[in-house]
Design an enzyme around this catalytic site. Structure first.
Site, mmCIF file in Angstrom:
data_model
loop_
_atom_site.group_PDB
_atom_site.id
_atom_site.type_symbol
_atom_site.label_atom_id
_atom_site.label_comp_id
_atom_site.label_asym_id
_atom_site.label_seq_id
_atom_site.Cartn_x
_atom_site.Cartn_y
_atom_site.Cartn_z
ATOM 1 N N PHE A 79 0.822 -1.217 0.000
ATOM 2 C CA PHE A 79 0.000 0.000 0.000
ATOM 3 C C PHE A 79 0.851 1.260 0.000
ATOM 4 O O PHE A 79 0.372 2.339 0.331
ATOM 5 C CB PHE A 79 -0.925 0.009 1.229
ATOM 6 C CG PHE A 79 -1.797 -1.223 1.318
ATOM 7 C CD1 PHE A 79 -2.915 -1.351 0.509
ATOM 8 C CD2 PHE A 79 -1.488 -2.260 2.191
ATOM 9 C CE1 PHE A 79 -3.718 -2.480 0.562
ATOM 10 C CE2 PHE A 79 -2.278 -3.403 2.256
ATOM 11 C CZ PHE A 79 -3.402 -3.506 1.443
ATOM 12 N N LEU A 80 2.138 1.119 -0.348
ATOM 13 C CA LEU A 80 3.004 2.288 -0.190
ATOM 14 C C LEU A 80 2.626 3.410 -1.138
ATOM 15 O O LEU A 80 2.188 3.196 -2.265
ATOM 16 C CB LEU A 80 4.483 1.919 -0.335
ATOM 17 C CG LEU A 80 5.073 1.436 -1.650
ATOM 18 C CD1 LEU A 80 5.318 2.572 -2.613
ATOM 19 C CD2 LEU A 80 6.387 0.729 -1.362
ATOM 20 N N ARG A 81 2.799 4.626 -0.630
ATOM 21 C CA ARG A 81 2.556 5.829 -1.431
ATOM 22 C C ARG A 81 3.898 6.375 -1.877
ATOM 23 O O ARG A 81 4.816 6.471 -1.058
ATOM 24 C CB ARG A 81 1.852 6.911 -0.575
ATOM 25 C CG ARG A 81 0.504 6.521 -0.040
ATOM 26 C CD ARG A 81 0.156 7.378 1.164
ATOM 27 N NE ARG A 81 1.125 7.213 2.248
ATOM 28 C CZ ARG A 81 1.254 8.037 3.284
ATOM 29 N NH1 ARG A 81 0.498 9.099 3.380
ATOM 30 N NH2 ARG A 81 2.143 7.806 4.231
ATOM 31 N N LEU A 124 -9.686 14.624 0.240
ATOM 32 C CA LEU A 124 -10.810 15.439 -0.237
ATOM 33 C C LEU A 124 -10.285 16.741 -0.823
ATOM 34 O O LEU A 124 -10.959 17.758 -0.750
ATOM 35 C CB LEU A 124 -11.791 15.736 0.897
ATOM 36 C CG LEU A 124 -12.850 14.688 1.216
ATOM 37 C CD1 LEU A 124 -13.830 15.225 2.259
ATOM 38 C CD2 LEU A 124 -13.624 14.244 -0.033
ATOM 39 N N CYS A 128 -0.659 4.145 -10.310
ATOM 40 C CA CYS A 128 -1.555 3.200 -9.619
ATOM 41 C C CYS A 128 -3.031 3.512 -9.814
ATOM 42 O O CYS A 128 -3.741 2.763 -10.478
ATOM 43 C CB CYS A 128 -1.231 3.173 -8.132
ATOM 44 S SG CYS A 128 0.413 2.510 -7.822
ATOM 45 N N LYS A 183 -4.729 3.369 -13.507
ATOM 46 C CA LYS A 183 -4.747 2.054 -14.171
ATOM 47 C C LYS A 183 -5.457 1.000 -13.304
ATOM 48 O O LYS A 183 -6.051 0.060 -13.827
ATOM 49 C CB LYS A 183 -3.337 1.609 -14.576
ATOM 50 C CG LYS A 183 -2.351 1.380 -13.452
ATOM 51 C CD LYS A 183 -2.049 -0.073 -13.197
ATOM 52 C CE LYS A 183 -0.997 -0.226 -12.118
ATOM 53 N NZ LYS A 183 -1.061 -1.452 -11.377
ATOM 54 N N LYS A 243 2.440 14.059 -8.372
ATOM 55 C CA LYS A 243 2.250 14.575 -7.017
ATOM 56 C C LYS A 243 3.609 15.024 -6.492
ATOM 57 O O LYS A 243 4.642 14.647 -7.060
ATOM 58 C CB LYS A 243 1.622 13.516 -6.108
ATOM 59 C CG LYS A 243 2.528 12.334 -5.793
ATOM 60 C CD LYS A 243 1.776 11.390 -4.892
ATOM 61 C CE LYS A 243 2.620 10.693 -3.907
ATOM 62 N NZ LYS A 243 1.925 9.785 -3.053
HETATM 63 C C1 UDX Z 1 -1.631 5.256 -4.297
HETATM 64 C C2 UDX Z 1 -2.213 4.762 -2.960
HETATM 65 O O1 UDX Z 1 -2.413 5.874 -2.070
HETATM 66 C C3 UDX Z 1 -1.282 3.746 -2.340
HETATM 67 O O2 UDX Z 1 -1.831 3.227 -1.139
HETATM 68 C C4 UDX Z 1 -1.043 2.623 -3.332
HETATM 69 O O3 UDX Z 1 -0.118 1.675 -2.815
HETATM 70 C C5 UDX Z 1 -0.533 3.164 -4.643
HETATM 71 O O4 UDX Z 1 -1.417 4.160 -5.150
HETATM 72 P P1 UDX Z 1 0.283 6.980 -4.953
HETATM 73 O O5 UDX Z 1 -0.018 6.640 -6.389
HETATM 74 O O6 UDX Z 1 1.704 7.076 -4.514
HETATM 75 O O7 UDX Z 1 -0.423 5.925 -3.984
HETATM 76 O O8 UDX Z 1 -0.370 8.418 -4.685
HETATM 77 P P2 UDX Z 1 -1.510 9.038 -3.757
HETATM 78 O O9 UDX Z 1 -0.887 9.740 -2.637
HETATM 79 O O10 UDX Z 1 -2.578 8.070 -3.466
HETATM 80 O O11 UDX Z 1 -2.082 10.148 -4.756
HETATM 81 C C6 UDX Z 1 -2.674 9.761 -5.997
HETATM 82 C C7 UDX Z 1 -3.095 10.956 -6.800
HETATM 83 O O12 UDX Z 1 -4.237 11.553 -6.212
HETATM 84 C C8 UDX Z 1 -2.056 12.075 -6.932
HETATM 85 O O13 UDX Z 1 -2.062 12.525 -8.272
HETATM 86 C C9 UDX Z 1 -2.559 13.148 -5.993
HETATM 87 O O14 UDX Z 1 -2.166 14.425 -6.390
HETATM 88 C C10 UDX Z 1 -4.068 12.962 -6.124
HETATM 89 N N1 UDX Z 1 -4.836 13.450 -4.969
HETATM 90 C C11 UDX Z 1 -4.638 12.910 -3.729
HETATM 91 C C12 UDX Z 1 -5.798 14.437 -5.151
HETATM 92 O O15 UDX Z 1 -6.004 14.931 -6.279
HETATM 93 N N2 UDX Z 1 -6.541 14.853 -4.066
HETATM 94 C C13 UDX Z 1 -6.357 14.341 -2.829
HETATM 95 O O16 UDX Z 1 -7.059 14.759 -1.922
HETATM 96 C C14 UDX Z 1 -5.375 13.334 -2.653
#
Ligand code: UDX
Length: 437
Positions: free
Chosen positions: A149-151, A254, A264, A267, A327
């Site tokens: 689940f890593l981010r 939110l 992630c 896709k 991000k």
């Molecule tokens: C995600 C999941 O969070 C993680 O648990 C999983 O293992 C892999 O996919 P990640 O892709 O690293 O992780 O990014 P995440 O922090 O989830 O953000 C995803 C996208 O959502 C980013 O583009 C971010 O900018 C966007 N986002 C996030 C928003 O637009 N609004 C938010 O409130 C939160």
């Protein structure tokens, strides 16, 4: 324990280093010899805070090494599969060819009694299918799935101190050999109180996909509210604050803006729909198609806003794009909303100059004609419009007065709703957030 990690990308490289940090002997395997050489020198092949230090500590301890030769995994007794499952080119489903190849490698070089643990995100039913491919001459291995689940940007902390652990084992029994072995692998985080769910293969596969579908839905929900706010003069950030105080809803994830991207969420929701179609359950997850569409509409909305703010459209106009990564704290531009907006504006004839502290090279690899510069200041000089698309700290901390002195037109789109509108408007800027008054 003696572990191998097959696949050393955003997931596997961090996992291998984290496992060495937890005290195990780890060999990381990757087909890319250049990446293996970099990792072996203690250089992180991508930007991830804390990874370099973790790699160096692992290499120095003698517990971590990397190899491009799959035969090197024969020194381990438990093998993690951490390869990518990208979207199929020309389809919505997941491309499982890397998982299949990694599994075949483990069977080719493993031995009786070994444990094979998948970490990659896979469609439900994959583990069952893999177990059916084990030939009669193959070693007798035990198969498990331990979703990750890593981010990105927080990968090191997420790997060393995960918020939960899920072990998917045959039959879902804690007595399974793989469950016992994984409990030993994660002995430290478990001792520190990390919640553990031992379940069957299918549930473990679904947990990951469901978590990402939920997160994508949460973001698209608030972005749908942003569309309503734009049409009615409401403010989506205040709306999010107000509903987020309800503990059942929660304020995290939110943040309305240009939407989600990365390797992630996009896709995974598409692969989930493709799998549901195969299961005859297309209607069950049809809402995910809407989430995807809401998400992609936010990107077009930014391009539309740019045209509105510039009056006569973007052609020939100088636009500063701040951010290219999907991000902050990542150099990943896979399915990045920021990169897509930059490319769309360029295609519409704008003179785009983009800045990103770590993702510029990856962005140029995707679009060689994109003009990138090293700092926000260089992008801002002479810009008629500024668009903030990735909330790197150096962009969110820009001073409106100082920035005004660099640009040729005080127009700004805050694609992540992270700036203080009053401060920017007070400094004479035309400010537009997404879903903000
Ligand atoms: C995600 C999941 O969070 C993680 O648990 C999983 O293992 C892999 O996919 P990640 O892709 O690293 O992780 O990014 P995440 O922090 O989830 O953000 C995803 C996208 O959502 C980013 O583009 C971010 O900018 C966007 N986002 C996030 C928003 O637009 N609004 C938010 O409130 C939160």
């Amino acid at each position: 324990m003696r572990l191998s990690v097959v696949g050393c990308g955003y997931l596997g490289a961090v996992h291998a280093a984290a496992m060495a940090e937890l005290g195990h002997d780890v060999v990381g395997i990757d087909v890319d010899a250049r990446k293996v050489a970099q990792l072996s020198r203690g250089e992180a092949p991508f930007f991830e805070p804390g990874l370099q230090e973790l790699l160096l500590a692992g290499l120095r301890s003698g517990r971590l090494r990397f190899s491009a030769d799959p035969a090197a995994l024969s020194s381990a007794d438990l093998h993690f599969i951490a390869v990518g499952t990208p979207q199929l080119s020309g389809g919505a489903g997941a491309d499982l060819s890397y998982v299949d190849a990694a599994f075949a490698q483990v069977l080719a070089h493993g031995k009786d009694g070994d444990i094979v643990v998948g970490k990659s995100t896979v469609p439900v039913g994959t583990v069952e299918r893999l177990s059916g491919t084990i030939g009669r001459d193959a070693p007798r291995v035990t198969l498990a799935w331990n979703p990750e689940f890593l981010r990105e940007g927080h990968a090191v902390a997420d790997s060393l101190t995960p918020d939960r652990l899920v072990f998917g084992v045959a039959g879902g029994s804690r007595d399974d050999a793989a469950a016992a072995a994984l409990a030993q692998v994660y002995e430290k985080p478990l001792r520190d109180g990390t919640p553990l769910i031992v379940t069957d293969w299918a549930t473990a596969e679904l947990v990951k996909v469901a978590a990402n579908a939920f997160l994508a839905t949460k973001i698209s929900f608030i972005n749908a509210m942003a569309e309503i706010a734009e049409a009615t003069g409401a403010d989506v950030t205040q709306l999010a604050d107000a509903i987020g105080h309800d503990a059942r809803i929660g304020r995290r994830f939110l943040n309305a803006g240009v939407g989600f991207g990365g390797g992630c969420l996009p896709k995974d929701i598409r692969a989930f729909q493709a799998r549901a179609v195969e299961l005859g359950l297309a209607e069950t997850v049809v809402f995910l198609d809407e989430m995807d569409k809401i998400n992609l509409r936010r990107r077009s909305r930014v391009v539309e806003l740019a045209g509105e703010l510039l009056g006569s459209g973007p052609a020939g106009r100088r636009v500063a794009v701040l951010g290219l990564a999907f991000k902050p704290d990542s150099d990943d531009v896979r399915d990045s909303p920021a990169l897509e907006v930059a490319c769309a504006l360029r295609a519409a004839g704008a003179e785009v100059v983009a800045a990103d502290p770590h993702a510029a090279a990856n962005a140029r690899a995707r679009d060689p004609e994109l003009v990138t510069v090293d700092s926000a200041d260089e992008a801002l000089v002479g810009a008629e419009l500024v668009i903030l698309l990735t909330e790197w700290r150096e962009f969110t901390e820009l001073d409106p007065e100082r920035t005004a002195a660099l640009v040729s037109g005080r127009r700004i789109i805050d694609g992540r709703n992270v700036l203080d509108p009053e401060a920017w408007i007070g400094a004479g800027w035309q400010y537009r957030g997404l879903g903000r008054r």
